[in-house]
Design a protein around this motif. Structure first.
Motif, PDB file in Angstrom:
ATOM      1  N   GLY A  16       0.701  -1.207   0.007  1.00  0.00           N
ATOM      2  CA  GLY A  16      -0.202   0.073  -0.047  1.00  0.00           C
ATOM      3  C   GLY A  16       0.861   1.231  -0.052  1.00  0.00           C
ATOM      4  N   GLY A  17       1.963   1.227   0.696  1.00  0.00           N
ATOM      5  CA  GLY A  17       2.842   2.557   0.828  1.00  0.00           C
ATOM      6  C   GLY A  17       3.420   2.631  -0.508  1.00  0.00           C
ATOM      7  N   LEU A  18       3.928   1.610  -1.180  1.00  0.00           N
ATOM      8  CA  LEU A  18       4.746   1.959  -2.459  1.00  0.00           C
ATOM      9  C   LEU A  18       3.577   2.560  -3.646  1.00  0.00           C
ATOM     10  CD1 LEU A  18       4.190  -0.429  -4.978  1.00  0.00           C
ATOM     11  CD2 LEU A  18       5.434  -1.542  -3.423  1.00  0.00           C
ATOM     12  N   ALA A  19       2.238   2.192  -3.236  1.00  0.00           N
ATOM     13  CA  ALA A  19       1.338   2.737  -4.509  1.00  0.00           C
ATOM     14  C   ALA A  19       1.445   4.348  -4.641  1.00  0.00           C
ATOM     15  CB  ALA A  19      -0.183   2.595  -3.963  1.00  0.00           C
ATOM     16  N   TYR A  20       1.684   5.363  -3.503  1.00  0.00           N
ATOM     17  CA  TYR A  20       1.710   6.791  -3.725  1.00  0.00           C
ATOM     18  C   TYR A  20       2.789   7.036  -4.799  1.00  0.00           C
ATOM     19  CZ  TYR A  20       1.525  11.830  -2.530  1.00  0.00           C
ATOM     20  OH  TYR A  20       1.356  12.989  -2.376  1.00  0.00           O
ATOM     21  N   PRO A  21       4.008   6.540  -4.123  1.00  0.00           N
ATOM     22  CA  PRO A  21       5.107   6.943  -5.054  1.00  0.00           C
ATOM     23  C   PRO A  21       5.263   6.255  -6.544  1.00  0.00           C
ATOM     24  CG  PRO A  21       6.012   6.263  -2.786  1.00  0.00           C
ATOM     25  CD  PRO A  21       4.674   5.811  -3.109  1.00  0.00           C
ATOM     26  N   LEU A  22       4.761   5.147  -6.523  1.00  0.00           N
ATOM     27  CA  LEU A  22       4.348   4.703  -8.137  1.00  0.00           C
ATOM     28  C   LEU A  22       3.644   5.519  -8.845  1.00  0.00           C
ATOM     29  CD1 LEU A  22       4.677   2.254 -10.029  1.00  0.00           C
ATOM     30  CD2 LEU A  22       2.448   1.352  -9.234  1.00  0.00           C
ATOM     31  N   TYR A  23       2.429   6.170  -8.328  1.00  0.00           N
ATOM     32  CA  TYR A  23       1.513   6.953  -8.980  1.00  0.00           C
ATOM     33  C   TYR A  23       2.172   8.302  -9.209  1.00  0.00           C
ATOM     34  CZ  TYR A  23      -2.669   9.635 -10.000  1.00  0.00           C
ATOM     35  OH  TYR A  23      -3.591  10.232 -10.615  1.00  0.00           O
ATOM     36  N   LEU A  24       3.075   8.623  -8.480  1.00  0.00           N
ATOM     37  CA  LEU A  24       3.526  10.068  -8.798  1.00  0.00           C
ATOM     38  C   LEU A  24       4.635  10.088  -9.824  1.00  0.00           C
ATOM     39  CD1 LEU A  24       3.764  11.526  -5.200  1.00  0.00           C
ATOM     40  CD2 LEU A  24       2.191  12.159  -6.967  1.00  0.00           C
ATOM     41  N   LEU A  25       5.576   8.787  -9.694  1.00  0.00           N
ATOM     42  CA  LEU A  25       6.765   8.590 -10.249  1.00  0.00           C
ATOM     43  C   LEU A  25       6.501   8.170 -11.871  1.00  0.00           C
ATOM     44  CD1 LEU A  25       9.341   7.262  -7.909  1.00  0.00           C
ATOM     45  CD2 LEU A  25       9.515   9.591  -9.067  1.00  0.00           C
ATOM     46  N   HIS A  26       5.656   7.327 -12.170  1.00  0.00           N
ATOM     47  CA  HIS A  26       5.552   6.374 -13.298  1.00  0.00           C
ATOM     48  C   HIS A  26       5.455   7.180 -14.579  1.00  0.00           C
ATOM     49  CE1 HIS A  26       1.140   6.988 -13.040  1.00  0.00           C
ATOM     50  NE2 HIS A  26       1.459   6.609 -14.459  1.00  0.00           N
ATOM     51  N   GLN A  27       4.756   8.282 -14.645  1.00  0.00           N
ATOM     52  CA  GLN A  27       4.377   8.784 -16.274  1.00  0.00           C
ATOM     53  C   GLN A  27       5.531   8.996 -16.964  1.00  0.00           C
ATOM     54  OE1 GLN A  27       1.214  11.504 -16.267  1.00  0.00           O
ATOM     55  NE2 GLN A  27       0.903  11.104 -18.511  1.00  0.00           N
ATOM     56  N   ASN A  28       6.068  10.247 -16.730  1.00  0.00           N
ATOM     57  CA  ASN A  28       7.221  10.844 -17.373  1.00  0.00           C
ATOM     58  C   ASN A  28       8.457  10.145 -17.475  1.00  0.00           C
ATOM     59  OD1 ASN A  28       5.297  12.801 -18.221  1.00  0.00           O
ATOM     60  ND2 ASN A  28       6.015  14.415 -16.863  1.00  0.00           N
ATOM     61  N   ILE A  29       8.788   9.576 -16.391  1.00  0.00           N
ATOM     62  CA  ILE A  29      10.059   8.999 -16.206  1.00  0.00           C
ATOM     63  C   ILE A  29       9.685   7.603 -16.968  1.00  0.00           C
ATOM     64  CG2 ILE A  29      11.546   7.897 -14.635  1.00  0.00           C
ATOM     65  CD1 ILE A  29      11.033   9.860 -12.465  1.00  0.00           C
ATOM     66  N   GLY A  30       8.600   7.003 -17.087  1.00  0.00           N
ATOM     67  CA  GLY A  30       8.577   5.961 -17.632  1.00  0.00           C
ATOM     68  C   GLY A  30       8.350   5.892 -18.876  1.00  0.00           C
ATOM     69  N   TYR A  31       8.082   7.091 -19.705  1.00  0.00           N
ATOM     70  CA  TYR A  31       7.989   7.335 -21.281  1.00  0.00           C
ATOM     71  C   TYR A  31       9.494   7.423 -21.464  1.00  0.00           C
ATOM     72  CZ  TYR A  31       3.030   8.580 -20.761  1.00  0.00           C
ATOM     73  OH  TYR A  31       1.656   8.595 -20.714  1.00  0.00           O
ATOM     74  N   LEU A  32      10.137   8.062 -20.752  1.00  0.00           N
ATOM     75  CA  LEU A  32      11.654   8.285 -21.005  1.00  0.00           C
ATOM     76  C   LEU A  32      12.393   7.016 -20.810  1.00  0.00           C
ATOM     77  CD1 LEU A  32      12.498  11.675 -19.011  1.00  0.00           C
ATOM     78  CD2 LEU A  32      12.389  11.368 -21.522  1.00  0.00           C
ATOM     79  N   ALA A  33      12.216   6.155 -19.994  1.00  0.00           N
ATOM     80  CA  ALA A  33      12.858   4.743 -19.799  1.00  0.00           C
ATOM     81  C   ALA A  33      12.474   3.933 -20.916  1.00  0.00           C
ATOM     82  CB  ALA A  33      12.371   4.136 -18.424  1.00  0.00           C
ATOM     83  N   ILE A  34      11.117   3.826 -21.103  1.00  0.00           N
ATOM     84  CA  ILE A  34      10.621   3.109 -22.324  1.00  0.00           C
ATOM     85  C   ILE A  34      11.100   3.292 -23.668  1.00  0.00           C
ATOM     86  CG2 ILE A  34       8.613   2.179 -23.629  1.00  0.00           C
ATOM     87  CD1 ILE A  34       6.984   2.392 -20.971  1.00  0.00           C
ATOM     88  N   ASN A  35      11.184   4.611 -23.987  1.00  0.00           N
ATOM     89  CA  ASN A  35      11.811   4.986 -25.337  1.00  0.00           C
ATOM     90  C   ASN A  35      13.280   4.663 -25.419  1.00  0.00           C
ATOM     91  OD1 ASN A  35       9.693   6.164 -26.461  1.00  0.00           O
ATOM     92  ND2 ASN A  35       9.802   7.969 -25.429  1.00  0.00           N
ATOM     93  N   ALA A  36      14.094   4.948 -24.132  1.00  0.00           N
ATOM     94  CA  ALA A  36      15.536   4.510 -24.282  1.00  0.00           C
ATOM     95  C   ALA A  36      15.566   3.067 -24.258  1.00  0.00           C
ATOM     96  CB  ALA A  36      16.021   5.056 -22.927  1.00  0.00           C
TER      97      ALA A  36
END
Length: 373
Positions: free
Chosen positions: A290-310
């Motif tokens: 439950g605790g990691l859900a909040y950081p996951l929600y906040l972090l995943h979008q823009n960083i994820g796009y950059l990581a997937i593209n790379a």
């Protein structure tokens, strides 16, 4: 005499492990929406799309609605037997450290990446420290932060209701008025100011969560059950707001029938999580999920796009996406366990002391010298 400021409470014996699992499910739904639908849609954040997964991924944005349902329950629970200042401190401590840490990490990575699709500036970062960046004419560092603003508005409304005593004495009447305003604005008025101040598009989800808690804590009553039914029906209508927005923006949206089914499932999962709370045993792992859900929600979008593209040119788009999801889960857990929780403890102590000192000035001085007769 009540103690001012932060009330130090032991861990709750009535901890509901199923809610933490539900939080993680909601966060993962939003992740799937961004990676498998939104990222390659109109904005083109991802170089390669996932058309095979898009019909499934498009439903993931409803994870935000599920978050609001859970939030209504949790906030009503948190507000029980608390004064307004205690509640406000508790919610600020819950949200701000994680937000500041994740926003700073996202800003630093986006700034270093230097992609024109995701611009970043120090003025934007400074504005985002307030959590209300658009009020200062700056965009959010990450697009998901819009929902945090609505959470803060909800917290502010509950704090005001606690200070005035309405939450304790007139909770159901307050929800009735809130739902009436929401239905009136969404069906007839369409006021942007009312949509922000009263969260009219998402009010039925917050209200339903509050009502589920009321029924859980105080037993079944016809008024609460009727209000819960009304909030569900109104929420079926307000779901069309995002549906129309997606149709205009992407040329595709979840069908009305599927939205109703999804809404039934969301409400049922919250109620089921409460009813089955004793069937799921808490372990050391459950709070972490439950605790990691909040950081996951906040972090995943823009960083994820950059990581997937790379990563896509090196390992392929599917491995890149699922590898990114796994990496985000690990990083989110690390942030929650090593950064967010210690920051929350320090902020809780500091704010508690500051509020105690500030409010103590308004206490009548005990044993004050009586005027001589």
């Amino acid at each position: 005499m009540r103690k001012f400021g932060w009330d130090v409470r032991p861990a709750r014996r009535d901890y509901i492990a199923t809610l933490d699992l539900l939080r993680l499910a909601a966060a993962r739904a939003v992740v799937l929406f961004h990676y498998f639908f939104h990222g390659a849609a109109a904005e083109g954040f991802l170089g390669e799309g996932y058309p095979q997964a898009a019909p499934f991924g498009i439903h993931g944005y409803l994870g935000v609605n599920l978050f609001f349902l859970i939030s209504g329950f949790v906030i009503a629970r948190s507000a029980e037997n608390r004064h307004g200042d205690q509640f406000a401190i508790a919610r600020f401590v819950r949200l701000y450290p994680g937000f500041m840490i994740c926003m700073t990490i996202t800003f630093a990575i986006v700034l270093l990446a230097g992609t024109p699709l995701l611009p970043a500036s120090f003025a934007q970062y400074a504005a985002n420290l307030s959590m209300f960046a658009p009020a200062f004419g700056q965009p959010f560092v990450d697009g998901v932060y819009w929902s945090i603003v609505l959470e803060l508005v909800f917290y502010g409304c509950v704090t005001l209701a606690l200070f005035t005593g309405l939450f304790q004495r007139r909770k159901l009447e307050l929800i009735f008025v809130w739902l009436a305003i929401s239905a009136l604005n969404e069906v007839f008025l369409g006021s942007g100011a009312a949509r922000l101040l009263f969260i009219t598009e998402f009010a039925p989800f917050f209200a339903a969560g509050v009502l589920v808690h009321h029924l859980h804590a105080h037993g079944r009553s016809p008024p609460a059950l009727l209000l819960l039914a009304a909030s569900f029906l109104i929420s079926c209508g307000t779901l069309s707001v995002t549906q129309h927005w997606m149709q205009d923006r992407y040329g595709i949206a979840v069908s009305s029938a599927n939205l109703v089914v999804a809404n039934v499932v969301m409400h049922a999962t919250l109620i089921g999580a409460v009813l089955l709370r004793h069937r799921v045993r808490s372990s050391a792992l459950t709070p972490a999920l439950g605790g990691l859900a909040y950081p996951l929600y906040l972090l995943h979008q823009n960083i994820g796009y950059l990581a997937i593209n790379a990563a896509t040119p090196l390992v392929g788009k599917w491995f890149a996406a699922f590898g990114c999801i796994a990496l985000m889960l690990i990083v989110s857990w690390a942030i929650w366990s090593t950064c967010e929780r210690p920051a929350q403890r320090l902020l809780r102590i500091w704010l508690g002391r500051a509020v105690d000192v500030g409010l103590a000035r308004f206490r009548p001085t005990q044993g004050a010298t009586q005027p001589a007769e």
